[in-house]
Scaffold this motif. Structure first.
Motif, PDB file in Angstrom:
ATOM      1  N   HIS A 125       5.055  -8.704  -5.983  1.00 52.08           N
ATOM      2  CA  HIS A 125       3.810  -8.485  -5.228  1.00 52.08           C
ATOM      3  C   HIS A 125       3.917  -8.912  -3.765  1.00 52.08           C
ATOM      4  CE1 HIS A 125       2.001  -7.499  -9.022  1.00 52.08           C
ATOM      5  NE2 HIS A 125       2.266  -8.688  -9.505  1.00 52.08           N
ATOM      6  N   THR A 182       4.317  -3.289  -0.768  1.00 50.98           N
ATOM      7  CA  THR A 182       3.575  -2.212  -1.431  1.00 50.98           C
ATOM      8  C   THR A 182       4.405  -0.929  -1.492  1.00 50.98           C
ATOM      9  OG1 THR A 182       2.552  -1.683   0.698  1.00 50.98           O
ATOM     10  CG2 THR A 182       1.307  -3.109  -0.783  1.00 50.98           C
ATOM     11  N   HIS A 183       5.707  -1.059  -1.329  1.00 46.25           N
ATOM     12  CA  HIS A 183       6.558   0.137  -1.317  1.00 46.25           C
ATOM     13  C   HIS A 183       6.853   0.621  -2.737  1.00 46.25           C
ATOM     14  CE1 HIS A 183       8.231  -0.143   3.025  1.00 46.25           C
ATOM     15  NE2 HIS A 183       7.004  -0.597   2.939  1.00 46.25           N
ATOM     16  N   THR A 184       6.871   1.954  -2.865  1.00 45.41           N
ATOM     17  CA  THR A 184       7.076   2.545  -4.197  1.00 45.41           C
ATOM     18  C   THR A 184       8.393   3.327  -4.272  1.00 45.41           C
ATOM     19  OG1 THR A 184       5.870   4.519  -3.530  1.00 45.41           O
ATOM     20  CG2 THR A 184       4.600   2.775  -4.615  1.00 45.41           C
ATOM     21  N   ASP A 185       9.225   3.225  -3.223  1.00 45.52           N
ATOM     22  CA  ASP A 185      10.489   3.954  -3.258  1.00 45.52           C
ATOM     23  C   ASP A 185      11.473   3.316  -4.260  1.00 45.52           C
ATOM     24  OD1 ASP A 185      10.412   1.813  -1.180  1.00 45.52           O
ATOM     25  OD2 ASP A 185      12.524   2.300  -0.954  1.00 45.52           O
ATOM     26  N   SER A 219       8.556  -4.547  -5.746  1.00 49.63           N
ATOM     27  CA  SER A 219       7.132  -4.625  -5.364  1.00 49.63           C
ATOM     28  C   SER A 219       6.278  -4.999  -6.567  1.00 49.63           C
ATOM     29  CB  SER A 219       6.651  -3.274  -4.841  1.00 49.63           C
ATOM     30  OG  SER A 219       7.332  -2.886  -3.686  1.00 49.63           O
ATOM     31  N   ARG A 220       6.554  -4.335  -7.684  1.00 46.21           N
ATOM     32  CA  ARG A 220       5.749  -4.577  -8.889  1.00 46.21           C
ATOM     33  C   ARG A 220       5.927  -6.003  -9.393  1.00 46.21           C
ATOM     34  NH1 ARG A 220       7.050  -2.030 -14.797  1.00 46.21           N
ATOM     35  NH2 ARG A 220       4.910  -1.641 -15.420  1.00 46.21           N
ATOM     36  N   ARG A 246      10.539  -0.286  -5.678  1.00 46.24           N
ATOM     37  CA  ARG A 246       9.258  -0.313  -6.376  1.00 46.24           C
ATOM     38  C   ARG A 246       9.241  -1.348  -7.502  1.00 46.24           C
ATOM     39  NH1 ARG A 246       7.347   4.171  -9.497  1.00 46.24           N
ATOM     40  NH2 ARG A 246       8.478   4.405 -11.432  1.00 46.24           N
ATOM     41  N   ASP A 247      10.402  -1.568  -8.140  1.00 48.68           N
ATOM     42  CA  ASP A 247      10.467  -2.597  -9.190  1.00 48.68           C
ATOM     43  C   ASP A 247      10.284  -3.991  -8.580  1.00 48.68           C
ATOM     44  OD1 ASP A 247      11.330  -0.790 -11.475  1.00 48.68           O
ATOM     45  OD2 ASP A 247      12.900  -0.383 -10.022  1.00 48.68           O
TER      46      ASP A 247
END
Lengths: 130, 192
Positions: free
Chosen positions: B154, B157-160, B150-151, B147-148
């Motif tokens: 960009h 869109t994974h938040t694991d 992804s953030r 998730r870090d």
């Protein structure tokens, strides 16, 4: 010439990383995105801005998402804004909260915000928001 | 091959490389239930003809560690960090609560994972620190979640592994592993 308005979405979540990833995902899917990192002030913003969709995290400090959904259900005409709970809670709990609050539905948080984008699109088609 | 690895099933999708330096150890969840055999099951999927365009270096559950991509090669795991990252998949879901992350299954899995991560970190001089987006952009070395990535970049869109992954506990386990490896590497004083 016809112009099409971008669908608008308000995302409320106290986890800033989830908010950032969600903003990027919905923006790249063509949404006009607003985010809030806490529940306080959200009801006023929904009433004023009337976004097409509101995605509400449930477990937040102070003003929870289900509290916001309850107030919005009584203050905003149901056809104007789709209110969806967005949470890691078990589906049966979320179903119960949908009934209690008058929210339109829920989207369980998965490991991919892309899933939420697809589900929101489905809700919008079902609700004929766009 | 790690000391505690149960086996290696080559993932179908990866890039052959000859990496000698890694910068990041990236934590993932498989979005599969915490149950026996999950690591082998996901590693087999990565290696099967039905494999997704995705892979990781290791798949870990509470009892087993399976290799899927060699450390020198690039796993297709989290765009933005693939070329310089070592990616570890864990049984479980990003939606897990703090309690679910500290149950017996998760703690056993995190201990196995931390031991493998310490081995990699020791050899590549990766400190046991959790990196922020600013750290990632600055090119710092350390640990982070998908998730870090992804953030920061960009590109996914994974938040694991989710907001409740117990990274403080995990990094403490990694530090213990690093200390043990440093002790092993310290030459003994000459015999009297």
């Amino acid at each position: 010439m016809m112009t099409s308005r971008k669908p608008s979405i308000l995302i409320v979540d106290d986890d800033d990383i989830t908010l950032d990833i969600a903003r990027a995902a919905f923006e790249s899917a063509g949404f006009d995105v607003t985010t809030r990192a806490r529940g306080e002030g959200t009801v006023a913003e929904i009433i004023q801005a009337r976004p097409d969709v509101v995605l509400l995290d449930v477990i937040m400090p102070r003003t929870r998402g289900d509290t916001i959904a309850s107030i919005v259900a009584s203050a905003v005409p149901r056809g104007q804004t789709i209110v969806l709970l967005f949470s890691t809670l078990a589906p049966e709990l979320l179903e119960a909260k949908v009934k209690q609050t008058g929210a339109h539905g829920f989207i369980g948080k998965s490991g991919d915000i892309g899933d939420a984008v697809k589900r929101v699109r489905e809700w919008m088609r079902a609700g004929k928001v766009v | 091959m790690f000391e505690n690895m149960n086996g290696f099933i080559q993932a179908k999708n990866y890039r052959i490389a000859n990496r000698t330096q890694l910068r990041l150890i990236v934590i993932h969840t498989m979005e599969n239930p915490e149950k026996p055999g999950t690591a082998h099951s996901v590693a087999s999927w990565f290696g099967s003809p039905m494999a997704p365009i995705a892979s990781a270096h290791l798949c870990i559950d509470d009892k087993e560690v399976w290799g899927c991509v060699h450390e020198k090669d690039v796993a297709f795991a989290a765009p933005g960090s693939n070329s310089d990252g070592f990616h570890i998949e864990h049984a479980g879901r990003a939606a897990q609560t703090p309690e679910q992350w500290t149950d017996e299954y998760s703690m056993a899995m995190l201990r196995l994972s931390a031991k493998a991560a310490a081995d990699v970190a020791h050899r590549h001089d990766i400190p046991a620190i959790w990196l922020s987006s600013a750290d990632l952009v600055a090119g710092h070395r350390g640990f982070c979640g998908h998730r870090d990535i992804s953030r920061t970049y960009h590109k996914s869109t994974h938040t694991d592994p989710g907001p409740n992954f117990p990274f403080t506990v995990y990094l403490e386990m990694v530090r213990e592993g690093l200390d043990a490896l440093a002790e092993d590497a310290t030459p003994l004083p000459p015999a009297a």
